[in-house]
Design an enzyme around this catalytic site. Structure first.
Site, PDB file in Angstrom:
ATOM      1  N   ASP A 178       0.807  -1.344  -0.029  1.00  0.00           N
ATOM      2  CA  ASP A 178       0.041  -0.020   0.010  1.00  0.00           C
ATOM      3  C   ASP A 178       0.878   1.415  -0.048  1.00  0.00           C
ATOM      4  OD1 ASP A 178      -1.592  -1.935   0.559  1.00  0.00           O
ATOM      5  OD2 ASP A 178      -2.451  -1.346   2.661  1.00  0.00           O
ATOM      6  N   GLU A 202     -10.463  -1.662   3.748  1.00  0.00           N
ATOM      7  CA  GLU A 202      -9.241  -0.997   4.188  1.00  0.00           C
ATOM      8  C   GLU A 202      -9.041   0.328   3.301  1.00  0.00           C
ATOM      9  OE1 GLU A 202      -6.463  -4.481   4.481  1.00  0.00           O
ATOM     10  OE2 GLU A 202      -7.032  -4.612   2.564  1.00  0.00           O
TER      11      GLU A 202
END
Length: 473
Positions: free
Chosen positions: A22, A196
């Site tokens: 990420d 998320e």
């Protein structure tokens, strides 16, 4: 040599070696765009999470720096964000002009809490706040990925936090003391996936002087083509609650229906809004056949909203600041059924196609010197596109080979830009209102592109092919 290996992306950020996922801590500060990211400095799989760090002056060329945040007694360093505390609301800085504050998740074997750190040297070194965590652990298992921005109307910092199957909002005057504001999303289907990497952004609506609030959510699993994906809601935010335009029974609006765009978040402290995503999918991320690095970021995209009846569609335009080298340009090209218009191609590159009018079923394919084919097909009748990723290397995962489909959002597709690197294909149709990001792993080198049509002649008004310069020089 680093950055020159087979399949190494040349226009997408990758680390010299080891695992990343990420994007984190995206912030613009004193002439630099900062890209922090989840990083395992010790191996090529997801483990031992640190924050890595890279900087850019133009969102295209990147310079990799060292590790920014390391694990400590509170745990490893999971995803988060960074802001410019311009007025030293935190009181952490010697100067009243403030500096950078990172807000991140500490993960201790699944127990997750929110912490902060601050930097007074443009993000090169960080000091963790001695009172961490600033939001202690709760009974929620998945309690992570804080995205923070200043909300001017309510005069507070607002945090968007992923909490399993919903989002929670927190507010703070100083980035240290946080109050729960509201929750959102439990009534929306998650299909067993975990929410998320949320983001809350105020985007301009093209052709108007208005802005609309957009709530970004990544979900894994549950993507439209399997595994990881990003969707979004549009609506309003009053400093406490988010009020969506979409009902819980409405279809989800996907930011990118490809297989390989995830955890996308935006830069803080910019005039226009830019974001970047992790170019991979948790279905096979730990096993993709590249080394000594593993995983890349998508191209940076400038984002806005386009009106769509009584609602809005997300629009994404790739940021390419280096002048491309034009290798071919043609106009007034006719392609007949059963015939192909074939051209040599150099990677990394782009193909731009402008049709005179929409065509029912047509497409183009990339062909390698080993005869492998990666095909994009537009089916106007079915309001869909399909990217065929059924050839090339795929034995590393039984979930990789696929026919990846997505919606055309009810639009007549007349303009396509496709950007291809050594292991990726990014589609931007009608100036980025339809977007699809997909990895591909040819055994050979991509050497040709072929246009074709299935049912009727296709009139191409303009076709251009360009070679893109590497981001590493």
């Amino acid at each position: 040599m680093y950055y020159q290996e087979t399949l190494r992306p040349q226009i997408h950020f990758t680390p010299k070696e080891n695992w990343i996922n990420d994007p984190n801590g995206l912030v613009y500060y004193e002439g630099e765009y900062h890209l922090f990211y989840q990083r395992n400095p010790n191996g090529n799989k997801h483990a031992d999470m640190h924050w890595g760090h890279a900087v850019s002056t133009d969102l295209y060329h990147w310079k990799e720096l060292g590790t920014a945040l390391e694990p400590d007694q509170l745990g490893t360093i999971f995803s988060g964000s960074a802001v410019v505390d311009k007025h030293n609301t935190s009181g952490l800085f010697k100067e009243e002009t403030g500096g950078l504050v990172a807000i991140f998740t500490h993960d201790n074997h699944g127990e997750q809490q929110q912490s902060i750190a601050y930097s007074e040297d443009k993000g090169r070194t960080w000091v963790k706040y001695e009172g961490n965590p600033v939001i202690p652990n709760t009974t929620i298992k998945d309690f992570r990925d804080p995205k923070v921005a200043w909300h001017a109307d309510s005069k507070q910092w607002v945090m968007v936090l992923a909490c399993g199957d919903h989002i929670q909002f927190f507010g703070s005057p100083n980035l240290i003391d946080w109050t729960h504001l509201s929750s959102f999303g439990k009534e929306y289907p998650s299909d067993g996936g975990v929410w998320e990497c949320p983001d809350l952004i105020h985007l301009p609506v093209e052709g108007t002087d208005q802005k609309e609030w957009v709530l970004i959510v990544s979900i894994n699993p549950g993507g439209p083509n399997g595994g990881s994906a990003v969707y979004y809601f549009t609506g309003s935010f009053d400093g406490k609650e988010f009020h969506p335009n979409e009902a819980a029974t409405d279809p989800l609006k996907w930011a990118d229906e490809g297989r390989d765009f995830y955890a996308a978040v935006t830069w803080d402290n910019t005039d226009d809004t830019y974001w970047i995503g992790w170019m991979n999918n948790w279905d096979y991320a730990n096993d993709v056949p590249v080394s000594p690095w593993r995983s890349a970021m998508s191209l940076v995209r400038k984002i806005s909203l386009q009106p769509d009846g009584g609602n809005y569609l997300l629009k994404q335009e790739p940021v390419i600041v280096s002048e491309p080298v034009q290798v071919r340009s043609e106009s007034s090209l006719t392609i007949k059924p059963g015939e192909k218009a074939a051209y040599d191609v150099t990677l990394p590159g782009t193909i731009d196609i402008q049709l005179s009018q929409p065509a029912k079923q047509w497409g183009f394919q990339l062909v390698s010197d080993q005869g492998e084919v990666f095909k994009l097909e537009i089916n106007q009748t079915n309001n869909s596109y399909t990217f065929y990723r059924t050839e090339g290397q795929q034995d590393f995962s039984d979930k990789f080979a696929s026919e990846i489909t997505g919606s055309l959002n009810g639009l007549d597709i007349q303009k396509i830009t496709a950007i291809f690197d050594h292991c990726s294909f990014e589609l931007f149709a009608n100036d980025g209102v339809v977007v699809s990001t997909n990895l591909m792993y040819p055994s050979g080198a991509i050497t040709a592109v072929e246009l074709y049509t299935e049912e009727a002649e296709v009139e191409v008004e303009q076709l251009s092919m360009n070679e893109l310069p590497t981001i590493w020089k």
